[in-house]
Design a protein around this motif. Structure first.
Motif, mmCIF file in Angstrom:
data_model
loop_
_atom_site.group_PDB
_atom_site.id
_atom_site.type_symbol
_atom_site.label_atom_id
_atom_site.label_comp_id
_atom_site.label_asym_id
_atom_site.label_seq_id
_atom_site.Cartn_x
_atom_site.Cartn_y
_atom_site.Cartn_z
ATOM 1 N N THR A 132 24.204 78.605 -90.884
ATOM 2 C CA THR A 132 23.053 79.775 -90.913
ATOM 3 C C THR A 132 21.887 79.652 -90.454
ATOM 4 O O THR A 132 21.416 80.989 -89.971
ATOM 5 C CB THR A 132 23.108 80.385 -92.634
ATOM 6 O OG1 THR A 132 24.798 80.349 -93.068
ATOM 7 C CG2 THR A 132 22.649 81.526 -92.913
ATOM 8 N N VAL A 133 21.124 78.559 -90.949
ATOM 9 C CA VAL A 133 19.828 78.684 -90.441
ATOM 10 C C VAL A 133 19.879 78.455 -88.987
ATOM 11 O O VAL A 133 19.048 79.123 -88.203
ATOM 12 C CB VAL A 133 19.111 77.363 -91.016
ATOM 13 C CG1 VAL A 133 17.774 77.092 -90.316
ATOM 14 C CG2 VAL A 133 19.067 77.451 -92.614
ATOM 15 N N ARG A 140 16.166 84.799 -83.914
ATOM 16 C CA ARG A 140 14.760 85.164 -84.041
ATOM 17 C C ARG A 140 14.242 84.635 -82.435
ATOM 18 O O ARG A 140 13.325 85.258 -82.023
ATOM 19 C CB ARG A 140 14.040 84.298 -84.995
ATOM 20 C CG ARG A 140 12.634 84.613 -85.096
ATOM 21 C CD ARG A 140 12.257 86.203 -85.360
ATOM 22 N NE ARG A 140 10.869 86.312 -85.452
ATOM 23 C CZ ARG A 140 10.479 87.156 -84.698
ATOM 24 N NH1 ARG A 140 10.911 87.844 -83.780
ATOM 25 N NH2 ARG A 140 9.021 87.453 -84.529
ATOM 26 N N THR A 141 14.380 83.659 -82.049
ATOM 27 C CA THR A 141 14.168 83.306 -80.918
ATOM 28 C C THR A 141 14.477 84.000 -79.462
ATOM 29 O O THR A 141 13.638 84.104 -78.694
ATOM 30 C CB THR A 141 14.375 81.593 -80.640
ATOM 31 O OG1 THR A 141 15.610 81.161 -80.450
ATOM 32 C CG2 THR A 141 13.254 80.776 -81.639
ATOM 33 N N THR A 142 15.757 84.517 -79.856
ATOM 34 C CA THR A 142 16.233 85.316 -78.746
ATOM 35 C C THR A 142 15.512 86.587 -78.860
ATOM 36 O O THR A 142 15.323 87.094 -77.553
ATOM 37 C CB THR A 142 17.569 85.646 -79.036
ATOM 38 O OG1 THR A 142 18.366 84.345 -78.691
ATOM 39 C CG2 THR A 142 18.279 86.783 -78.019
ATOM 40 N N ASP A 143 14.998 87.300 -79.883
ATOM 41 C CA ASP A 143 14.208 88.531 -79.882
ATOM 42 C C ASP A 143 12.990 88.132 -79.436
ATOM 43 O O ASP A 143 12.272 88.938 -78.654
ATOM 44 C CB ASP A 143 14.229 88.793 -81.490
ATOM 45 C CG ASP A 143 15.302 89.336 -82.074
ATOM 46 O OD1 ASP A 143 16.321 89.673 -81.179
ATOM 47 O OD2 ASP A 143 15.329 89.569 -83.434
#
Length: 155
Positions: A132-133, A140-143
């Motif tokens: 999950t983490v 988040r890093t894709t965004d």
């Protein structure tokens, strides 16, 4: 628990992420070579496979970060390679939708079979909470990567 400081942990994650990106870029190139494709074309096929419905060339340009002209040429290559086809948009006759074909699907799936199992096995040692983490981190890093690519292109 780790004796490393938050700064040390963050630096380690950042360094490992950069190595991961480089390794995956090399893997993508090797897979593209194996299938006789350009790496960008392979990435487009991968992204289109994740989409719930066919996309316009403009949407493909957004997905891939290409200009509209480059995206059109990419779709042309995918058509010639037997990986994609264009269909009229039933809601807007001025637009064409691009969909993956089934013609080379078995070949592409077969190429992914062994690496896919290896990537799946790499997750076996993680707990559900850790997965999950990891997923949250990757989202988040894709965004962030998408945002930073847009920032760099806007210059």
């Amino acid at each position: 628990m780790s004796n490393r400081t938050r700064e040390e942990l963050a630096a380690a994650v950042t360094a490992t992420t950069r190595r991961h990106h480089a390794a995956y870029t090399l893997f993508n190139q090797a897979m593209a070579d194996h299938l006789g494709l350009h790496p960008t074309d392979l990435q487009c096929v991968s992204l289109l496979a994740l989409e719930p419905c066919p996309r316009t060339t403009g949407e493909i340009a957004e997905l891939t970060g290409l200009t509209s002209g480059s995206a059109t040429r990419l779709v042309d290559r995918l058509q010639r390679a037997g990986l994609a086809e264009r269909h009229p948009d039933p809601h807007d006759r001025r637009k064409m939708l691009v969909a993956l074909t089934h013609g080379r699907t078995p070949e592409v799936e077969a190429a992914w079979d062994t690496p896919g199992r290896a990537f799946d096995r790499a997750l076996d040692e993680f707990t559900d909470e850790e997965l999950t983490v990891i997923e949250r981190y990757l989202r988040r890093t894709t965004d962030v990567g998408t945002e930073q690519a847009a920032r760099l292109r806007a210059r």
